[in-house]
Design a protein around this motif. Structure first.
Motif, PDB file in Angstrom:
ATOM      1  N   ALA A 115       0.914  -1.085   0.097  1.00 37.84           N
ATOM      2  CA  ALA A 115      -0.075  -0.022  -0.029  1.00 37.84           C
ATOM      3  C   ALA A 115       0.872   1.169  -0.002  1.00 37.84           C
ATOM      4  CB  ALA A 115      -0.895  -0.084   1.245  1.00 37.84           C
ATOM      5  N   VAL A 116       1.772   1.327   0.871  1.00 36.66           N
ATOM      6  CA  VAL A 116       3.031   2.332   0.713  1.00 36.66           C
ATOM      7  C   VAL A 116       3.405   2.660  -0.666  1.00 36.66           C
ATOM      8  CG1 VAL A 116       5.001   3.224   1.772  1.00 36.66           C
ATOM      9  CG2 VAL A 116       3.410   2.186   3.119  1.00 36.66           C
ATOM     10  N   ILE A 117       3.778   1.598  -1.209  1.00 39.87           N
ATOM     11  CA  ILE A 117       4.433   1.602  -2.708  1.00 39.87           C
ATOM     12  C   ILE A 117       3.474   2.274  -3.799  1.00 39.87           C
ATOM     13  CG2 ILE A 117       5.145   0.363  -4.664  1.00 39.87           C
ATOM     14  CD1 ILE A 117       6.836  -1.418  -2.409  1.00 39.87           C
ATOM     15  N   LEU A 118       2.122   1.827  -3.498  1.00 42.36           N
ATOM     16  CA  LEU A 118       1.176   2.332  -4.242  1.00 42.36           C
ATOM     17  C   LEU A 118       0.705   3.901  -4.212  1.00 42.36           C
ATOM     18  CD1 LEU A 118      -1.623  -0.637  -4.512  1.00 42.36           C
ATOM     19  CD2 LEU A 118       0.001   0.170  -6.493  1.00 42.36           C
ATOM     20  N   SER A 119       0.950   4.308  -2.939  1.00 43.25           N
ATOM     21  CA  SER A 119       0.560   5.585  -2.737  1.00 43.25           C
ATOM     22  C   SER A 119       1.695   6.634  -2.701  1.00 43.25           C
ATOM     23  CB  SER A 119      -0.058   5.715  -1.421  1.00 43.25           C
ATOM     24  OG  SER A 119       0.885   5.183  -0.329  1.00 43.25           O
ATOM     25  N   TRP A 120       3.150   6.230  -3.045  1.00 44.24           N
ATOM     26  CA  TRP A 120       4.478   6.872  -3.023  1.00 44.24           C
ATOM     27  C   TRP A 120       4.330   7.740  -4.198  1.00 44.24           C
ATOM     28  CZ3 TRP A 120       7.768   6.520   1.193  1.00 44.24           C
ATOM     29  CH2 TRP A 120       8.703   7.291   0.924  1.00 44.24           C
ATOM     30  N   PRO A 121       4.433   8.963  -3.848  1.00 46.14           N
ATOM     31  CA  PRO A 121       4.454  10.076  -5.107  1.00 46.14           C
ATOM     32  C   PRO A 121       5.739  10.200  -5.717  1.00 46.14           C
ATOM     33  CG  PRO A 121       4.301  11.356  -3.069  1.00 46.14           C
ATOM     34  CD  PRO A 121       4.318   9.751  -2.617  1.00 46.14           C
ATOM     35  N   ALA A 122       5.972  10.964  -6.723  1.00 43.88           N
ATOM     36  CA  ALA A 122       7.233  11.436  -7.107  1.00 43.88           C
ATOM     37  C   ALA A 122       7.842  12.126  -6.203  1.00 43.88           C
ATOM     38  CB  ALA A 122       7.119  11.999  -8.564  1.00 43.88           C
TER      39      ALA A 122
ATOM     40  N   ALA B 140      -7.407  -2.498  -1.026  1.00 41.57           N
ATOM     41  CA  ALA B 140      -8.229  -1.621  -1.726  1.00 41.57           C
ATOM     42  C   ALA B 140      -7.484  -0.905  -2.813  1.00 41.57           C
ATOM     43  CB  ALA B 140      -9.170  -0.925  -0.950  1.00 41.57           C
ATOM     44  N   PRO B 141      -6.304  -0.067  -2.546  1.00 40.65           N
ATOM     45  CA  PRO B 141      -5.817   0.786  -3.299  1.00 40.65           C
ATOM     46  C   PRO B 141      -5.104  -0.209  -4.610  1.00 40.65           C
ATOM     47  CG  PRO B 141      -4.991   1.205  -1.378  1.00 40.65           C
ATOM     48  CD  PRO B 141      -5.792  -0.027  -1.228  1.00 40.65           C
ATOM     49  N   PHE B 142      -4.926  -1.367  -4.509  1.00 40.16           N
ATOM     50  CA  PHE B 142      -4.608  -2.463  -5.674  1.00 40.16           C
ATOM     51  C   PHE B 142      -5.763  -2.453  -6.630  1.00 40.16           C
ATOM     52  CE2 PHE B 142      -3.459  -6.285  -7.454  1.00 40.16           C
ATOM     53  CZ  PHE B 142      -2.372  -6.015  -7.986  1.00 40.16           C
ATOM     54  N   PHE B 143      -6.964  -2.792  -6.029  1.00 43.50           N
ATOM     55  CA  PHE B 143      -8.036  -2.815  -6.951  1.00 43.50           C
ATOM     56  C   PHE B 143      -8.315  -1.612  -7.678  1.00 43.50           C
ATOM     57  CE2 PHE B 143      -9.883  -6.406  -3.764  1.00 43.50           C
ATOM     58  CZ  PHE B 143      -9.408  -7.349  -4.863  1.00 43.50           C
ATOM     59  N   GLY B 144      -8.232  -0.425  -7.064  1.00 43.80           N
ATOM     60  CA  GLY B 144      -8.322   0.888  -7.785  1.00 43.80           C
ATOM     61  C   GLY B 144      -7.099   0.865  -8.640  1.00 43.80           C
ATOM     62  N   ALA B 145      -6.017   0.570  -8.460  1.00 42.91           N
ATOM     63  CA  ALA B 145      -5.076   0.633  -9.343  1.00 42.91           C
ATOM     64  C   ALA B 145      -5.403  -0.132 -10.625  1.00 42.91           C
ATOM     65  CB  ALA B 145      -3.607   0.320  -8.887  1.00 42.91           C
TER      66      ALA B 145
END
Length: 364
Positions: A154-161, A265-270
């Protein structure tokens, strides 16, 4: 459960014996994550027309009103809580529906969304820690490693530039909001045997009123009716139905395990964003691997030992299984689920189990 979105092979029979994918709590928790994750790309579209305060309010109200109407159409009986259950529910509503949104909005006022999106991952970890440390829910190395892998994904998915945190005070407010939702999740666990639709409807109405009030106080105005109804429709599914399924997951799995499944959940959104044309990135692939490992560790858990059940009296929907062997003053068809007050007599036995309502507090 936070609800604001910011941005040699095994043979099949043996495999299915060990996997818990068909367990009702697992399927409910994964379905809750799917619905909530699906709301992410839709929320991004709606944010073009609405501010985050107003969108959160409409999401919550759509959840609360939609579930209330559904229960009315279904003719559902009003829920009667004991004094103890009412206290748990009041605490959950105040923590998750009132304190959480206010703390989050206060933190967002002084912090860019890039940093806040990372900090919001703390909710799943705090939920598990409270369940394990404060509420004494069973945990072993396998479950802890699975939670760590899912949280890492989840942290990797939400990590911004480039993440900006803008000082310690806003960050602490965001973390306090995560703690409020973690408390909400654990208190809601105490009500998991009650009517999940009623609980979710009440929490949606409370949180919707708070968020909408914040939005109007900050000068936001309701958009055209089509956009308002679209936002409330998304809220009904991604927040309302999802929360009902989350509570069902709590009923069967306990707080930490349900929170772990929901954290994907963030992975499903991705994945839905990929279907909409976004590119597959190495970060998404790596996050998927980590989350897959975490889910596998949880699905292959097998927790069984001799344990004792203390006498217990409560009311919930049930059918007659190993834990429900009692008489009735009225006719009951075998295998049919029914609801009434009943007493569990002391029992000692051994079987695979989760920390559900009938397996709390025994020694390990």
């Amino acid at each position: 459960m936070s609800r604001l979105i910011l941005h040699g092979p095994l043979r099949v029979p043996r495999l299915m014996t060990h996997l818990r994918i068909l367990q009702p709590g697992v399927t409910a928790a994964l379905a809750a994550a799917l619905l909530f994750g699906a709301g992410t790309p839709l929320a991004k579209l709606l944010l073009r027309e609405l501010g985050p305060f107003l969108l959160a309010g409409l999401f919550y109200l759509g959840s609360g009103i939609g579930l209330s109407v559904f229960r009315w159409l279904k003719g559902a009986a009003p829920l009667r809580l004991t004094r103890g259950e009412a206290s748990w529910l009041a605490g959950a509503v105040l923590a998750g529906g009132v304190a959480g949104p206010i703390l989050l909005m206060s933190g967002l006022a002084g912090m860019p969304a890039s940093g806040a999106s990372l900090l919001l991952n703390a909710e799943g970890v705090l939920t598990a820690l409270l369940a394990w440390i404060v509420f004494k829910e069973n945990v072993d190395r396998r479950i802890a490693l699975g939670m760590t892998a899912i949280a890492g994904g989840a942290v990797i998915l939400s990590w911004p530039a480039e993440a900006h945190f803008a000082g310690s005070a806003p960050a602490l407010l965001i973390l306090a909001a995560c703690l409020a939702w973690a408390i909400d999740n654990n208190l809601t666990r105490k009500l998991a045997l009650a009517d999940a639709g009623w609980i979710a409807a009440l929490k949606g109405l409370a949180a919707g009123t708070v968020n909408l009030g914040l939005a109007l106080a900050l000068g936001e105005r309701l958009p055209a009716w089509p956009i308002t109804l679209a936002a409330m429709g998304v809220g009904f599914l991604a927040y309302g139905v999802s929360l009902v399924l989350f509570i069902i997951g709590l009923r069967h799995l306990g707080t930490a395990r349900t929170g772990a499944y929901f954290s994907i959940a963030p992975f499903f959104g991705a994945l839905l964003a990929l279907a909409g044309g976004e590119a597959l990135t190495p970060g998404l692939a790596f996050a998927g691997v980590l989350m897959g490992i975490g889910i596998w560790l949880h699905l292959t858990e097998r927790h069984a030992h001799v344990h004792a059940h203390e006498p217990l009296e409560h009311t919930h929907e049930h059918s007659h299984d190993d834990h429900h062997q009692h008489g009735h003053d009225f006719p009951v068809t075998a295998g049919v689920r029914h609801t009434h007050a009943h007493r569990h007599e002391p029992m000692t036995h051994s079987h695979p189990h989760f920390p559900d309502a009938h397996h709390q507090g025994h020694r390990h």
